[in-house]
Design a protein around this motif. Structure first.
Motif, short mmCIF file in Angstrom:
data_model
loop_
_atom_site.label_atom_id
_atom_site.label_comp_id
_atom_site.label_asym_id
_atom_site.label_seq_id
_atom_site.Cartn_x
_atom_site.Cartn_y
_atom_site.Cartn_z
N ASN A 59 0.80 -1.22 0.00
CA ASN A 59 0.00 0.00 0.00
C ASN A 59 0.84 1.27 0.00
OD1 ASN A 59 -2.61 -1.10 -0.07
ND2 ASN A 59 -2.55 -1.54 2.12
N ASP A 100 3.53 4.14 -1.32
CA ASP A 100 3.88 4.72 -2.61
C ASP A 100 5.38 4.55 -2.79
OD1 ASP A 100 4.49 6.23 -4.80
OD2 ASP A 100 3.27 7.95 -4.23
N ARG A 106 -4.16 3.32 -16.45
CA ARG A 106 -3.49 3.67 -15.19
C ARG A 106 -4.44 4.37 -14.23
NH1 ARG A 106 0.56 5.39 -18.76
NH2 ARG A 106 0.32 7.58 -18.17
N HIS A 152 -9.35 1.32 -12.28
CA HIS A 152 -9.15 -0.01 -11.73
C HIS A 152 -10.10 -0.97 -12.45
CE1 HIS A 152 -6.49 1.21 -8.49
NE2 HIS A 152 -7.32 2.19 -8.21
N ASN A 194 -2.45 -2.52 -7.51
CA ASN A 194 -2.51 -1.42 -8.47
C ASN A 194 -1.47 -1.58 -9.58
OD1 ASN A 194 0.03 -0.08 -7.80
ND2 ASN A 194 -0.95 0.56 -5.90
N LYS A 195 -1.65 -0.83 -10.65
CA LYS A 195 -0.84 -0.99 -11.85
C LYS A 195 0.64 -0.75 -11.58
CE LYS A 195 -4.52 -1.49 -14.57
NZ LYS A 195 -5.60 -1.22 -13.63
#
Length: 230
Positions: A34, A36, A71, A74, A83-84
């Protein structure tokens, strides 16, 4: 009579247990997936883990694999989708380290089957778009390329740089396995790369076993044909 009572008792318990049904499945995503990664890792840490700079990853690789619309949207609404960005990074981690999918799964707290699907999806997307990004320059671009090479090495007339590199593989087994053993004694593919002055890839040949010499690969490549025909 007692036997009938016992059977009734068992039936009641069966109905009770059956009524509970199946426990509802819950999903839990670990904290690592999760984060970044662009903000979490420094430039050097990111490059060490994924073998690419943040700039190349965000501005070149991501647009190669996923369109801007993909991108932002979803498309996978099952459970807790990855996520991508993390999909591409998971594939990069696998390419960069060569470790087992199960090891990557333990690292990201994802199942081996999920890691396998992600690697397959990203790999197919890269292969599908290969000719969009990997291609020889047009005739009207040759002079510009020669100027760029001259600025790098002060050597005139250079249009491309070429070399071969051995990519390690596990033994494929069978009667042909020894063809993949290179002169250093381990199994590999001998891969030919042709690049430009801005580190762009013009051509890649990745079909020859490790025992094949560099010159043979070049003699049978499309690059030689293009050079001879101007």
């Amino acid at each position: 009579m007692d036997d009938y009572l016992d059977m009734d008792y068992m039936d009641d318990n069966y109905d009770f247990l059956n009524g509970l049904g199946r426990a509802r499945k819950t999903y839990k995503r670990n904290n690592y997936i999760n984060i970044d990664p662009i903000k979490f890792y420094s430039d050097s840490e990111f490059c060490r883990r994924f073998r690419l700079t943040k700039h190349v990853f965000l501005n070149i690789l991501m647009p190669m694999i996923f369109t801007e619309q993909e991108r932002r949207i979803h498309t996978d609404l099952r459970g807790l989708p990855v996520n991508k960005m993390w999909k591409v990074l998971i594939a990069l981690r696998f390419y960069a380290t060569g470790c087992y999918q199960l090891v990557n799964g333990d690292m990201f707290e994802l199942s081996q089957s999920t890691i396998s699907r992600i690697i397959k999806d990203v790999s197919l997307r890269i292969a599908k778009n290969l000719r969009t990004w990997v291609k020889f320059p047009l005739p009207n671009q040759v002079e510009i390329i020669q100027q760029k090479f001259y600025q790098i090495s002060k050597f005139p007339g250079v249009t491309m740089a070429m070399d071969c590199t051995h990519i390690p593989i596990s033994s494929p087994g069978g009667e042909q396995a020894e063809y993949f053993r290179n002169r250093k004694g381990w199994m590999s593919f001998n891969v030919q790369l042709i690049v430009g002055p801005d580190m762009e890839i013009f051509d890649v040949v990745a079909r020859w076993p490790g025992s094949v010499h560099d010159s043979r690969i070049f003699q049978n490549s499309r690059a030689l044909e293009l050079m001879e025909n101007g």
